[in-house]
Design a protein around this motif. Sequence first.
Motif, mmCIF file in Angstrom:
data_model
loop_
_atom_site.group_PDB
_atom_site.id
_atom_site.type_symbol
_atom_site.label_atom_id
_atom_site.label_comp_id
_atom_site.label_asym_id
_atom_site.label_seq_id
_atom_site.Cartn_x
_atom_site.Cartn_y
_atom_site.Cartn_z
ATOM 1 N N ASP A 5 0.817 -1.213 0.000
ATOM 2 C CA ASP A 5 0.000 0.000 0.000
ATOM 3 C C ASP A 5 0.849 1.260 0.000
ATOM 4 N N VAL A 6 1.993 1.230 0.687
ATOM 5 C CA VAL A 6 2.909 2.365 0.637
ATOM 6 C C VAL A 6 3.365 2.603 -0.794
ATOM 7 N N ASN A 7 3.724 1.534 -1.484
ATOM 8 C CA ASN A 7 4.166 1.638 -2.874
ATOM 9 C C ASN A 7 3.044 2.149 -3.774
ATOM 10 N N ARG A 8 1.840 1.609 -3.577
ATOM 11 C CA ARG A 8 0.718 2.004 -4.420
ATOM 12 C C ARG A 8 0.355 3.472 -4.217
ATOM 13 N N MET A 9 0.281 3.915 -2.966
ATOM 14 C CA MET A 9 -0.061 5.319 -2.727
ATOM 15 C C MET A 9 1.037 6.238 -3.242
ATOM 16 N N THR A 10 2.287 5.881 -2.994
ATOM 17 C CA THR A 10 3.403 6.725 -3.431
ATOM 18 C C THR A 10 3.380 6.920 -4.943
ATOM 19 N N LYS A 11 3.136 5.841 -5.683
ATOM 20 C CA LYS A 11 3.166 5.935 -7.143
ATOM 21 C C LYS A 11 1.883 6.522 -7.723
ATOM 22 N N ALA A 12 0.757 6.245 -7.102
ATOM 23 C CA ALA A 12 -0.503 6.823 -7.594
ATOM 24 C C ALA A 12 -0.508 8.336 -7.443
ATOM 25 N N LYS A 151 -14.535 6.484 0.205
ATOM 26 C CA LYS A 151 -14.725 5.464 1.235
ATOM 27 C C LYS A 151 -15.669 5.898 2.352
ATOM 28 N N TRP A 152 -15.551 7.145 2.795
ATOM 29 C CA TRP A 152 -16.235 7.545 4.030
ATOM 30 C C TRP A 152 -17.127 8.778 3.901
ATOM 31 N N GLY A 153 -17.195 9.386 2.735
ATOM 32 C CA GLY A 153 -17.956 10.625 2.602
ATOM 33 C C GLY A 153 -17.103 11.836 2.975
ATOM 34 N N ILE A 154 -17.721 12.991 3.074
ATOM 35 C CA ILE A 154 -16.996 14.234 3.323
ATOM 36 C C ILE A 154 -16.294 14.188 4.685
ATOM 37 N N PRO A 155 -14.991 14.569 4.742
ATOM 38 C CA PRO A 155 -14.280 14.594 6.031
ATOM 39 C C PRO A 155 -14.954 15.555 7.003
ATOM 40 N N LYS A 156 -15.170 15.111 8.222
ATOM 41 C CA LYS A 156 -15.890 15.918 9.211
ATOM 42 C C LYS A 156 -15.037 16.281 10.423
ATOM 43 N N ASN A 157 -13.777 15.873 10.429
ATOM 44 C CA ASN A 157 -12.914 16.154 11.581
ATOM 45 C C ASN A 157 -11.665 16.924 11.171
ATOM 46 N N GLN A 207 -5.423 2.469 10.720
ATOM 47 C CA GLN A 207 -6.411 1.586 10.099
ATOM 48 C C GLN A 207 -7.071 2.226 8.878
ATOM 49 N N GLN A 208 -6.897 3.537 8.692
ATOM 50 C CA GLN A 208 -7.459 4.193 7.510
ATOM 51 C C GLN A 208 -6.507 4.156 6.317
ATOM 52 N N PHE A 209 -5.272 3.750 6.537
ATOM 53 C CA PHE A 209 -4.281 3.872 5.459
ATOM 54 C C PHE A 209 -4.601 2.982 4.263
ATOM 55 N N GLU A 210 -4.897 1.707 4.513
ATOM 56 C CA GLU A 210 -5.181 0.794 3.398
ATOM 57 C C GLU A 210 -6.440 1.209 2.630
ATOM 58 N N PRO A 211 -7.574 1.477 3.302
ATOM 59 C CA PRO A 211 -8.757 1.891 2.529
ATOM 60 C C PRO A 211 -8.583 3.248 1.844
ATOM 61 N N LEU A 212 -7.823 4.176 2.442
ATOM 62 C CA LEU A 212 -7.584 5.448 1.769
ATOM 63 C C LEU A 212 -6.798 5.214 0.481
ATOM 64 N N THR A 213 -5.791 4.357 0.537
ATOM 65 C CA THR A 213 -5.028 4.020 -0.661
ATOM 66 C C THR A 213 -5.946 3.463 -1.735
ATOM 67 N N GLU A 214 -6.833 2.570 -1.330
ATOM 68 C CA GLU A 214 -7.769 1.969 -2.281
ATOM 69 C C GLU A 214 -8.694 3.023 -2.874
ATOM 70 N N GLY A 215 -9.169 3.953 -2.045
ATOM 71 C CA GLY A 215 -10.054 5.013 -2.536
ATOM 72 C C GLY A 215 -9.369 5.904 -3.552
ATOM 73 N N ILE A 216 -8.106 6.223 -3.310
ATOM 74 C CA ILE A 216 -7.344 7.045 -4.249
ATOM 75 C C ILE A 216 -7.202 6.334 -5.590
ATOM 76 N N GLU A 241 0.535 -2.706 -11.364
ATOM 77 C CA GLU A 241 1.155 -2.539 -10.053
ATOM 78 C C GLU A 241 0.196 -1.926 -9.032
ATOM 79 N N LEU A 242 -0.737 -1.098 -9.497
ATOM 80 C CA LEU A 242 -1.696 -0.462 -8.593
ATOM 81 C C LEU A 242 -2.905 -1.361 -8.312
ATOM 82 N N GLY A 243 -2.994 -2.461 -9.029
ATOM 83 C CA GLY A 243 -4.178 -3.319 -8.907
ATOM 84 C C GLY A 243 -5.269 -2.907 -9.868
#
Length: 274
Positions: A5-12, A151-157, A207-216, A241-243
């Motif tokens: 996921d680090v590789n995928r987010m970095t390259k995406a 993944k989660w809708g508009i950020p609220k925090n 725990q948000q890192f993997e789904p955030l990568t997927e959302g991107i 490489e990104l899936g």
Amino acid sequence: MKNRDVNRMTKALGLRRKIIGVRFLYFKQEYEKLSVEEYGRKTSYCMMVKHAMEDNCFKAKLENFGCRCALEALGLDEEMECVESGQRYYSLNLYESRAVAKDVTKDISRIKQKIYGVQLGPLEQLEDADVAIFMVNAYQLMRVVQGYTYKWGIPKNLYMAGNQGVCADLTAGPFEKNDMNFSVLCAGTRKMCAWEDDEMGVGLPIQQFEPLTEGIIQTMNYIDYPTQKDQISERLDDPMELGVAVDKNVHYGKLGKPYVRPSVYEQLKNGELE
């Protein structure tokens, strides 16, 4: 999984610096048992973060921190008496009144429990990281927010004050609120760490890192334009490489055409109006 996921987010996204992890060490024995290099000097916490982004893994405790605000934000020491009243920030002429300073201080994130030390390093080296942090420019931040909303809708925090940009905005806040935050940083970290003028930070609970990568990645083909897609393709060692394959033939603008009402001009041109 983190390596992938680090590789995928970095390259995406085309990140220039390493994505890092922060792990909180609650007890002295836990800190001493951890077999990684100690930081070995006294600097600001944000300098530690930059050092980690330069491919260094290490641990640090109270004696290594040269910034009082970071010690309090990260739970390594109790707050000084002048903090809750807003007097510390007010005395720096950062706010118009003590009331404003007190209100800002109240909303700046601080970890409530006592913490003995921290471990920092590239995220792929920290299996037990609590928080992930990475630096972005404005375009990359747009893509991060789009991946989040997928993944989660508009950020609220979201929150920031232009002060304590790394210790509070990117580390304590995501951990305490259990949600992603981004930051325009602060004058202190920009001066000490020499971040580029266009750099901002993103922090999120691990725990948000993997789904955030997927959302991107899932929004990539529908949002990025051909120029950006060419740049993404150039960064890849393998087309899958990104899936997901980079596809220059799709875009959300094309998908949305059936749901856009024709303009009056188009209707006149097509003879639909007289």
